[in-house]
Structure formats: C-alpha cells, structure tokens
Design a protein around this motif. Structure first.
Motif, PDB file in Angstrom:
ATOM      1  N   THR B  75       0.828  -1.216   0.000  1.00  0.00           N
ATOM      2  CA  THR B  75       0.000   0.000   0.000  1.00  0.00           C
ATOM      3  C   THR B  75       0.860   1.263   0.000  1.00  0.00           C
ATOM      4  O   THR B  75       0.364   2.351  -0.229  1.00  0.00           O
ATOM      5  CB  THR B  75      -0.911   0.050   1.242  1.00  0.00           C
ATOM      6  N   TYR B  76       2.152   1.115   0.287  1.00  0.00           N
ATOM      7  CA  TYR B  76       3.125   2.211   0.369  1.00  0.00           C
ATOM      8  C   TYR B  76       2.837   3.163   1.540  1.00  0.00           C
ATOM      9  O   TYR B  76       3.359   4.262   1.607  1.00  0.00           O
ATOM     10  CB  TYR B  76       3.204   3.008  -0.955  1.00  0.00           C
ATOM     11  N   GLU B  77       1.977   2.733   2.452  1.00  0.00           N
ATOM     12  CA  GLU B  77       1.643   3.508   3.634  1.00  0.00           C
ATOM     13  C   GLU B  77       2.872   3.579   4.558  1.00  0.00           C
ATOM     14  O   GLU B  77       3.499   2.544   4.807  1.00  0.00           O
ATOM     15  CB  GLU B  77       0.555   2.721   4.358  1.00  0.00           C
ATOM     16  N   ILE B  78       3.187   4.761   5.055  1.00  0.00           N
ATOM     17  CA  ILE B  78       4.270   4.878   6.036  1.00  0.00           C
ATOM     18  C   ILE B  78       3.654   4.730   7.421  1.00  0.00           C
ATOM     19  O   ILE B  78       2.788   5.510   7.821  1.00  0.00           O
ATOM     20  CB  ILE B  78       5.023   6.205   5.866  1.00  0.00           C
ATOM     21  N   LEU B  79       4.078   3.684   8.132  1.00  0.00           N
ATOM     22  CA  LEU B  79       3.412   3.331   9.386  1.00  0.00           C
ATOM     23  C   LEU B  79       4.106   3.935  10.589  1.00  0.00           C
ATOM     24  O   LEU B  79       3.487   4.138  11.626  1.00  0.00           O
ATOM     25  CB  LEU B  79       3.354   1.799   9.520  1.00  0.00           C
ATOM     26  N   ALA B  80       5.403   4.212  10.476  1.00  0.00           N
ATOM     27  CA  ALA B  80       6.126   4.833  11.588  1.00  0.00           C
ATOM     28  C   ALA B  80       7.423   5.437  11.077  1.00  0.00           C
ATOM     29  O   ALA B  80       7.996   4.958  10.093  1.00  0.00           O
ATOM     30  CB  ALA B  80       6.421   3.794  12.671  1.00  0.00           C
ATOM     31  N   VAL B  81       7.845   6.515  11.723  1.00  0.00           N
ATOM     32  CA  VAL B  81       9.162   7.094  11.475  1.00  0.00           C
ATOM     33  C   VAL B  81       9.843   7.145  12.830  1.00  0.00           C
ATOM     34  O   VAL B  81       9.249   7.620  13.790  1.00  0.00           O
ATOM     35  CB  VAL B  81       9.033   8.518  10.879  1.00  0.00           C
ATOM     36  N   TYR B  82      11.055   6.575  12.922  1.00  0.00           N
ATOM     37  CA  TYR B  82      11.708   6.544  14.235  1.00  0.00           C
ATOM     38  C   TYR B  82      13.218   6.728  14.062  1.00  0.00           C
ATOM     39  O   TYR B  82      13.770   6.441  13.001  1.00  0.00           O
ATOM     40  CB  TYR B  82      11.355   5.266  14.997  1.00  0.00           C
ATOM     41  N   PRO B  83      13.879   7.260  15.110  1.00  0.00           N
ATOM     42  CA  PRO B  83      15.281   7.655  14.947  1.00  0.00           C
ATOM     43  C   PRO B  83      16.252   6.489  14.795  1.00  0.00           C
ATOM     44  O   PRO B  83      15.955   5.356  15.182  1.00  0.00           O
ATOM     45  CB  PRO B  83      15.594   8.432  16.232  1.00  0.00           C
ATOM     46  N   MET B  84      17.416   6.774  14.225  1.00  0.00           N
ATOM     47  CA  MET B  84      18.478   5.788  14.097  1.00  0.00           C
ATOM     48  C   MET B  84      18.868   5.295  15.484  1.00  0.00           C
ATOM     49  O   MET B  84      18.846   6.063  16.434  1.00  0.00           O
ATOM     50  CB  MET B  84      19.729   6.395  13.441  1.00  0.00           C
ATOM     51  N   GLY B  85      19.224   4.044  15.567  1.00  0.00           N
ATOM     52  CA  GLY B  85      19.715   3.503  16.832  1.00  0.00           C
ATOM     53  C   GLY B  85      18.626   3.049  17.779  1.00  0.00           C
ATOM     54  O   GLY B  85      18.918   2.429  18.797  1.00  0.00           O
ATOM     55  N   SER B  86      17.367   3.342  17.463  1.00  0.00           N
ATOM     56  CA  SER B  86      16.303   2.897  18.364  1.00  0.00           C
ATOM     57  C   SER B  86      15.603   1.675  17.764  1.00  0.00           C
ATOM     58  O   SER B  86      15.685   1.420  16.562  1.00  0.00           O
ATOM     59  CB  SER B  86      15.296   4.018  18.613  1.00  0.00           C
ATOM     60  N   GLN B  87      14.928   0.948  18.625  1.00  0.00           N
ATOM     61  CA  GLN B  87      14.232  -0.255  18.193  1.00  0.00           C
ATOM     62  C   GLN B  87      12.931   0.125  17.482  1.00  0.00           C
ATOM     63  O   GLN B  87      12.325   1.143  17.805  1.00  0.00           O
ATOM     64  CB  GLN B  87      13.937  -1.157  19.394  1.00  0.00           C
ATOM     65  N   PRO B  88      12.502  -0.674  16.516  1.00  0.00           N
ATOM     66  CA  PRO B  88      11.249  -0.347  15.816  1.00  0.00           C
ATOM     67  C   PRO B  88      10.049  -0.503  16.734  1.00  0.00           C
ATOM     68  O   PRO B  88      10.068  -1.344  17.639  1.00  0.00           O
ATOM     69  CB  PRO B  88      11.198  -1.382  14.685  1.00  0.00           C
ATOM     70  N   PRO B  89       9.005   0.306  16.520  1.00  0.00           N
ATOM     71  CA  PRO B  89       7.784   0.132  17.309  1.00  0.00           C
ATOM     72  C   PRO B  89       7.109  -1.192  16.954  1.00  0.00           C
ATOM     73  O   PRO B  89       7.368  -1.750  15.890  1.00  0.00           O
ATOM     74  CB  PRO B  89       6.916   1.319  16.870  1.00  0.00           C
ATOM     75  N   ALA B  90       6.282  -1.692  17.860  1.00  0.00           N
ATOM     76  CA  ALA B  90       5.570  -2.951  17.593  1.00  0.00           C
ATOM     77  C   ALA B  90       4.499  -2.701  16.538  1.00  0.00           C
ATOM     78  O   ALA B  90       3.632  -1.848  16.708  1.00  0.00           O
ATOM     79  CB  ALA B  90       4.932  -3.466  18.882  1.00  0.00           C
ATOM     80  N   LEU B  91       4.615  -3.418  15.404  1.00  0.00           N
ATOM     81  CA  LEU B  91       3.666  -3.215  14.307  1.00  0.00           C
ATOM     82  C   LEU B  91       3.244  -4.563  13.743  1.00  0.00           C
ATOM     83  O   LEU B  91       3.990  -5.539  13.811  1.00  0.00           O
ATOM     84  CB  LEU B  91       4.317  -2.400  13.184  1.00  0.00           C
ATOM     85  N   ASP B  92       2.056  -4.597  13.169  1.00  0.00           N
ATOM     86  CA  ASP B  92       1.573  -5.793  12.482  1.00  0.00           C
ATOM     87  C   ASP B  92       2.470  -6.053  11.266  1.00  0.00           C
ATOM     88  O   ASP B  92       2.690  -5.150  10.460  1.00  0.00           O
ATOM     89  CB  ASP B  92       0.123  -5.542  12.053  1.00  0.00           C
ATOM     90  N   PRO B  93       3.033  -7.275  11.099  1.00  0.00           N
ATOM     91  CA  PRO B  93       3.947  -7.505   9.974  1.00  0.00           C
ATOM     92  C   PRO B  93       3.284  -7.460   8.589  1.00  0.00           C
ATOM     93  O   PRO B  93       3.982  -7.354   7.583  1.00  0.00           O
ATOM     94  CB  PRO B  93       4.518  -8.899  10.258  1.00  0.00           C
ATOM     95  N   ARG B  94       1.953  -7.538   8.521  1.00  0.00           N
ATOM     96  CA  ARG B  94       1.217  -7.402   7.256  1.00  0.00           C
ATOM     97  C   ARG B  94       1.787  -8.241   6.120  1.00  0.00           C
ATOM     98  O   ARG B  94       2.163  -7.698   5.080  1.00  0.00           O
ATOM     99  CB  ARG B  94       1.237  -5.952   6.800  1.00  0.00           C
TER     100      ARG B  94
END
Lengths: 417, 97
Positions: B75-94
């Motif tokens: 879908t090309y939807e951007i689900l999260a933007v997060y800084p370098m060095g941090s862990q990704p937020p919990a998201l549905d792997p879709r």
C-alpha cells in the motif's frame, strides 16, 4: 493433437467467419501428482515447461499460475530483445536466447512477431563512449554482432534524433546490434503455452501457491489454492515474488523487488523503425506495429510491490525522451503501468539449485528478463531435468554470493539498472 | 510519490530523500571470524517482504540526516518514522501472499 496454424487453416476458418478456431490450450483441473511443477505462468515458466516436455521427454508437467498467463512482467515489458552483454557468461546465455528467438515462430508454429529491427544503445559522454567501445569489442570477441556508430551514423539511422550542439543529452555515438529488435510479448506467452499444452503440459491458471511441502530437506509438493499437488521436482519462476516463494521454502534471497515502469503513447504513423536505448538517461523507445511509441523507464529507488511506479520516474523518462526527440513533445501518453522486477546485487539472474533438494529457482532477471525468455526456459529445463545446471547457466548460481564470483552487469549490460 | 515526514524537517516529497535499504543490519563485531556464508548474509541477503518493511532513509536534499521508516510495500503507507539507533515500534507484519 493441436492442429497447426497455416495459410490453409486461415482460409478454412475464413469460410466460417473465424468463429470456429480451436482453443489454443486446455484449462484442466490439477491432478493429484506431477513429475514436475513449474510455479509461475509467465514467459520463462511456460518456456521451461515447453522445453522440459520437448527436449527432456518429461510427460507429466504442470504450470501453476496465480493470475492469468503472461499477466505479470511478460505482458508489462517493452518487448526489446538483444544479446549485447559485456561478460562472457551473460553473453553466452543471452546469445543462446537470441538464436532461439531467430527460429521461435517456426518452432512454436506461432507468430511471435520477432522483428530484428536493430537496437541502438546511445553514449552521451566520454565515459559512455569508452564503455560502449569496450562492450562492442567484447561482444565481437564472443561472436555477437555488434557495431560502433559515430554521431553522424546515428543521425542517418534515426533522423528524428536531436543532435544539435549543446543539447541536454549530446549523442557522441552508439552501439548497434542489428540482430536485436522486438517481439510481441503476449504472443511469446501464448505461443509457449500452446506449444507446451500440445505436448501434454497442464496449465492451471488462477491457482495461487501458498506453501511448499518439504520433507527431510526435499520438496515433495506444492500447497495451492486448489489443494495440495504432489511433485518430484518444483521449479519456481515468479520474478518479483521470488523472495515471497523463497520465504515459504525457508531460505533468503539476495534480490530486491522494485517496480519498473513503461508507457505507450497514442498511435501515430511510422516514425522510428529501430529501438533506441539510453542507459544514462533511463529511457528507451521503439514503435509498435499499432503505431504507439513504447517507452521504458527506470525503476523506483526503493522496494515496492505496487504495479504502478513512481510519478517522478515517469517524468524523468519523458523529459529525457523529449530532449532526445523534440518532435515527441506534443504527443500524449495513453497508458502507464509497472511490473515488479527482482534485481540481484550484480544485476545478473539466478538459475540454480537451492538449499531445498529438488526445488529449483529461476529469478533475479531484474529489468531485462524478456529478451532471455527462450534461453532462460531452455537452460532451466536442463537444470531441472538433469538436476544440475547446463554449461550456459553454471555460473548463475545462488552460491555465487558466497563464493564472490559475481557477474557484474550493472551498466555494463548497456542499460542502467 | 511518497510524502515522507522527516523527523527534523517535517513532511516533504519523496524526491528530497534517498532510500538506504534495509534497517537494523549490524556490522559484524568480529569481521575476521566470519565465514564466507556469513559474509554473504551480511553483504547480500536482504529481507524483501511483501508487507511491512523496516528501512533507512536519508533526507539528502534537506537536513542530510538518516532515520528509520516502517513502510507497507504493497500500500506504500508509512506506518512509523523513528530515529536511528532505536528499536522499531511494535507493528503488524502485514504479510501478503
């Protein structure tokens, strides 16, 4: 037995207003078991099935396709055929395909409209020029027809090209492969499908693969939307979806899937009788028999499975086309689309055995798979039938990313990837 | 064209950015100890998911800083933007098939 197409069958069917043409291939329900299953009913998959049946005498073969035949990249490319690749391994493989192209309509008894109208690859700067000369010489050493044209010779061949001094993309020269050209891409899928069907291959459309049955490291069947189908051997030829298939089988691939786009213009009278490609500006153009300009573009800069392509890529391509051919500036485009191509780090394909026994992989053709269709199917059929690669595809293994023996065709293949 | 929200500059057009490939790939801690297969894994093998992808972007035409993006590749939807060095937020792997 499929009746042959000929001038006589054309006349006979004319008498009944062309309403009684036989079906070109059957649409059977899958059997419980096959010797070989090919996953993916595009040109490469159908060609593989055809050569397996024709040259290797395998009688029980199925091609399973999620959508419809040739509905993926086979029907989405810009139909260009050439074999002027730089490295020996690629040259041998693509040239083998070229030789098959030259007899394909006769072999399949199906007109694939192969038109050897020549392919020009433009050089716009000194670096392009050196690379072009190097490639022309490498091609000739490999027995592939290849010529260098200076700017004036390019102008004589393509009078509509803008060569005025100081243009945005000055043309300093070009390579020319006269045996290159175009083929009707749908006809390639249909011709191979008809040929394979006549040899007893079951072509099963609208049948998605959801997984593989693997026992003791050996594939024994394919889980599909029409149930489990058992098989001794499975060949996967799914282009942009190769990583999805590999994940189902439990291994990773070095490929990245990106949309490559193309577009066609409104139809006009004959204006360009060859294929002009420019790797440096990501644009290539030819004219279809219907009169449409068929224009190809670059890939998106990031992974995507949307069969559309980014707007700025379209814009860059058309800007380059308008600079090279100013008389196209007022033409309108009719359609634009994208196909998902699987690009390898070295821009060369993988035609190989896999970590799973009896599971074979044909992928990574990236932005240039159509031209290789017959050769790819031929070599892959050999790999599956003999359980070892043919000399032609021995270098195109999955293992080369471990050994480091890459076949780096980035740019060297005469077009930017 | 994507609209990407740079954590430093705000929402901008995709053409200002450069994609840096898969995120969270760590350089080998002891390079000399790696086998050829492990080097292949580090250098060449990549996730190529049809679904959620964690990737790096650089705001080349802006602040020129790197950041991570979680994006759906269908879908090309951007689900999260997060800084370098941090862990990704919990998201549905879709995962689409």
């Amino acid at each position: 037995m499929t009746p042959r197409y000929s001038v006589f069958s054309l006349l006979r069917n004319a008498l009944s207003y062309h309403e009684n043409w036989q079906q070109a291939w059957r649409s059977p329900e899958p059997k419980a078991r096959y010797d070989v299953i090919i996953v993916g009913g595009g040109g490469h998959g159908l060609a593989t099935a055809y050569y397996l049946a024709k040259l290797h005498g395998i009688k029980s073969i199925a091609v399973v396709e999620r959508g419809w035949l040739g509905g993926g990249n086979t029907g989405r490319n810009t139909t260009i055929v050439r074999s002027n690749y730089l490295w020996d391994q690629s040259a041998a493989l693509y040239e083998h395909a070229m030789k098959l192209w030259e007899g394909l309509s006769q072999d399949l008894n199906y007109n694939v409209m192969f038109s050897q109208r020549g392919v020009l690859n433009l050089a716009h700067n000194q670096h392009d020029l050196r690379e072009t000369l190097r490639r022309v010489n490498a091609n000739r050493l490999n027995g592939i027809d290849s010529e260098f044209l200076n700017a004036q010779q390019v102008k004589e061949m393509v009078p509509i090209i803008d060569l005025r001094e100081g243009g945005r993309y000055p043309v300093l020269g070009a390579s020319l492969q006269r045996r290159g050209g175009t083929a009707r891409h749908d006809a390639v899928a249909w011709g191979y499908a008809r040929g394979a069907d006549a040899l007893g291959v079951d072509i099963i459309q609208e049948c998605a693969v959801n997984g593989f049955r693997i026992e003791n490291g050996k594939v024994t069947g394919v889980e599909t939307s029409k149930g489990l189908i058992e098989a001794d051997k499975v060949g996967v030829v799914t282009a942009g979806h190769s990583s999805v298939m590999a994940n189902m089988a439990g291994f990773r691939l070095p490929v990245q899937s990106v949309p490559l786009q193309a577009l066609v213009s409104e139809p006009v009278k004959p204006i360009i009788d060859t294929v002009v490609m420019s790797g440096a500006v990501h644009a290539y153009v030819s004219q279809s028999d219907k009169g449409e300009l068929v224009i190809g573009a670059g890939v998106d800069g990031y992974i995507g499975y949307g069969q559309r392509g980014s707007m700025q890529v379209t814009e860059e391509t058309l800007a380059a086309i308008c600079e090279l051919f100013p008389l196209f500036r007022r033409m309108r485009m009719l359609r634009q689309w994208g196909g998902i191509v699987d690009v390898c780090p070295d821009a060369s394909p993988i035609l190989s055995k896999t970590p799973v026994q009896n599971l074979y992989l044909n992928c990574g053709w990236g932005t240039g798979g159509f031209k290789a269709t017959p050769g790819s199917g031929w070599a892959f059929a050999h790999t599956i039938a003999k359980d070892e690669p043919h000399e032609l595809n021995a270098a195109f293994t999955l293992d080369r990313f471990r050994t480091g023996f890459l076949i780096d065709e980035h740019g060297a293949a005469a077009v930017a990837h | 064209m994507l609209q990407i929200t740079c954590p430093h500059c705000g929402a901008r057009a995709e053409s200002e950015f450069h994609n840096g490939g898969e995120a969270h790939i760590e350089r080998p801690k002891d390079p000399a100890a790696l086998t050829d297969a492990e080097w292949a894994e580090f250098v060449f093998l990549r996730d190529n998911p049809k679904g959620l992808l964690l990737e790096r972007w650089n705001h080349t035409q802006g602040c020129r800083r790197w950041f991570n993006v979680a994006r759906d590749t269908v879908t090309y939807e951007i689900l999260a933007v997060y800084p370098m060095g941090s862990q990704p937020p919990a998201l549905d792997p879709r995962r689409y098939v």
